[in-house]
Design a protein around this motif. Structure first.
Motif, PDB file in Angstrom:
ATOM      1  N   GLU A  44     -11.199  15.071 -40.208  1.00 49.53           N
ATOM      2  CA  GLU A  44     -10.098  16.000 -40.429  1.00 49.53           C
ATOM      3  C   GLU A  44      -9.795  16.870 -39.221  1.00 49.53           C
ATOM      4  O   GLU A  44      -8.636  17.097 -38.879  1.00 49.53           O
ATOM      5  CB  GLU A  44     -10.390  16.878 -41.645  1.00 49.53           C
ATOM      6  N   GLY A  75      -5.669  17.406 -39.805  1.00 49.04           N
ATOM      7  CA  GLY A  75      -5.379  17.598 -41.221  1.00 49.04           C
ATOM      8  C   GLY A  75      -5.431  16.289 -41.971  1.00 49.04           C
ATOM      9  O   GLY A  75      -4.984  15.249 -41.476  1.00 49.04           O
ATOM     10  N   ALA A  76      -5.996  16.340 -43.179  1.00 46.02           N
ATOM     11  CA  ALA A  76      -6.242  15.107 -43.947  1.00 46.02           C
ATOM     12  C   ALA A  76      -4.974  14.378 -44.338  1.00 46.02           C
ATOM     13  O   ALA A  76      -4.990  13.159 -44.530  1.00 46.02           O
ATOM     14  CB  ALA A  76      -7.048  15.437 -45.204  1.00 46.02           C
ATOM     15  N   THR A  77      -3.853  15.092 -44.454  1.00 46.55           N
ATOM     16  CA  THR A  77      -2.622  14.427 -44.884  1.00 46.55           C
ATOM     17  C   THR A  77      -2.102  13.447 -43.833  1.00 46.55           C
ATOM     18  O   THR A  77      -1.219  12.638 -44.133  1.00 46.55           O
ATOM     19  CB  THR A  77      -1.525  15.453 -45.203  1.00 46.55           C
ATOM     20  N   CYS A  99     -14.334  13.292 -44.761  1.00 49.13           N
ATOM     21  CA  CYS A  99     -13.348  14.260 -45.241  1.00 49.13           C
ATOM     22  C   CYS A  99     -14.000  15.248 -46.191  1.00 49.13           C
ATOM     23  O   CYS A  99     -15.138  15.063 -46.637  1.00 49.13           O
ATOM     24  CB  CYS A  99     -12.176  13.551 -45.916  1.00 49.13           C
ATOM     25  N   ASP A 100     -13.261  16.312 -46.508  1.00 50.58           N
ATOM     26  CA  ASP A 100     -13.700  17.305 -47.481  1.00 50.58           C
ATOM     27  C   ASP A 100     -13.427  16.797 -48.889  1.00 50.58           C
ATOM     28  O   ASP A 100     -12.550  15.945 -49.105  1.00 50.58           O
ATOM     29  CB  ASP A 100     -12.942  18.624 -47.289  1.00 50.58           C
ATOM     30  N   GLU A 103      -9.876  16.724 -50.099  1.00 51.55           N
ATOM     31  CA  GLU A 103      -8.972  15.756 -49.472  1.00 51.55           C
ATOM     32  C   GLU A 103      -9.361  14.316 -49.796  1.00 51.55           C
ATOM     33  O   GLU A 103      -8.784  13.378 -49.254  1.00 51.55           O
ATOM     34  CB  GLU A 103      -8.979  15.958 -47.953  1.00 51.55           C
ATOM     35  N   GLU A 104     -10.317  14.157 -50.677  1.00 49.51           N
ATOM     36  CA  GLU A 104     -10.804  12.807 -51.016  1.00 49.51           C
ATOM     37  C   GLU A 104      -9.676  11.904 -51.502  1.00 49.51           C
ATOM     38  O   GLU A 104      -9.590  10.730 -51.125  1.00 49.51           O
ATOM     39  CB  GLU A 104     -11.881  12.922 -52.086  1.00 49.51           C
ATOM     40  N   HIS A 106      -6.484  11.998 -50.779  1.00 49.57           N
ATOM     41  CA  HIS A 106      -5.625  11.585 -49.664  1.00 49.57           C
ATOM     42  C   HIS A 106      -6.225  10.373 -48.960  1.00 49.57           C
ATOM     43  O   HIS A 106      -5.533   9.400 -48.651  1.00 49.57           O
ATOM     44  CB  HIS A 106      -5.463  12.723 -48.652  1.00 49.57           C
ATOM     45  N   ASP A 136     -17.000  21.107 -48.035  1.00 43.06           N
ATOM     46  CA  ASP A 136     -16.598  20.721 -46.683  1.00 43.06           C
ATOM     47  C   ASP A 136     -17.851  20.680 -45.821  1.00 43.06           C
ATOM     48  O   ASP A 136     -18.960  20.957 -46.304  1.00 43.06           O
ATOM     49  CB  ASP A 136     -15.525  21.659 -46.117  1.00 43.06           C
TER      50      ASP A 136
END
Length: 219
Positions: A44, A75-77, A99-100, A103-104, A106, A136
């Motif tokens: 991320e 950023g995860a997006t 990832c955090d 955000e899994e 995503h 995180d």
């Protein structure tokens, strides 16, 4: 700048889609065609990159020398865009990631869209090389080390007085020390990366947060 650093920079610029994207795409393709890259690790942010590279160094490994660029997504997006460039529909290099927990979904959906699985659970993602932190990476490191050793690291970094002042803020008074430490590390630009390295350096290598440990072992 070595080849892995050039590849990382080219992929980030390519994904950004600005005026330099076509040239960056050409550079990334050329390096991939030369076999420079074995596996690209998608994380991320920069602090995740720093932590993984620091842990590798503690094991006597240089990920760059092994052909493994660790690429912060910003950023995860953005994961879908990077998978499009690097995955089976793009350069088709090896892939892994971190990832955090928040955000899994995503990451799971992006992996599915890239043709790497269907209805992926966390357990399904791990054989693909993708691991999830709870909540995180900072929380994982603080929980593994414990509040007292982490405060010792804060003192070694010269930030203990600033942390004690931070603890007195109204929004922080009712929080646990662990949550205060986690939030403190996010308050100034660059501090997360600073502590990512120092906390990894403080780890007992027999007690490493599972997602970070498994990701490095996968590589």
């Amino acid at each position: 700048m070595d080849a892995i650093e050039r590849f990382r920079g080219a992929v980030i610029e390519w994904a950004a889609g600005g005026a330099g994207a076509p040239a960056a795409a050409g550079a990334a393709r050329e390096l991939a065609a030369r076999g420079v890259v074995r596996t690209a690790v998608l994380v991320e942010g920069v602090s995740d990159q720093v932590a993984l590279e620091a842990l590798a160094a503690r094991h006597g490994r240089s990920l760059g020398a092994e052909g493994i660029p660790v690429i912060p997504l910003g950023g995860a997006t953005s994961i879908g865009r990077f998978l499009n460039l690097l995955g089976p529909q793009g350069l088709d290099v090896g892939l892994a990631g971190l990832c955090d927990a928040g955000e899994e979904s995503h990451f799971a959906r992006a992996l599915e869209r890239s043709g790497l699985g269907r209805d992926l659970s966390r357990a399904d993602m791990e054989p693909l090389g993708f691991y999830v932190c709870d909540a995180d990476l900072e929380e994982e490191l603080i929980r593994t080390l414990g509040a007292v050793p982490v405060q010792q690291v804060v003192e070694e970094q010269g930030d203990l007085r600033a942390f004690h002042i931070f603890q007195k803020q109204p929004a922080q008074r009712e929080r646990s020390v662990e949550r205060q430490l986690r939030r403190f590390m996010c308050t100034i630009s660059g501090r997360k990366s600073q502590y990512a390295r120092s906390l990894v350096d403080a780890l007992d290598l027999t007690r490493v947060p599972r997602p970070l440990d498994r990701l490095l072992a996968h590589l």
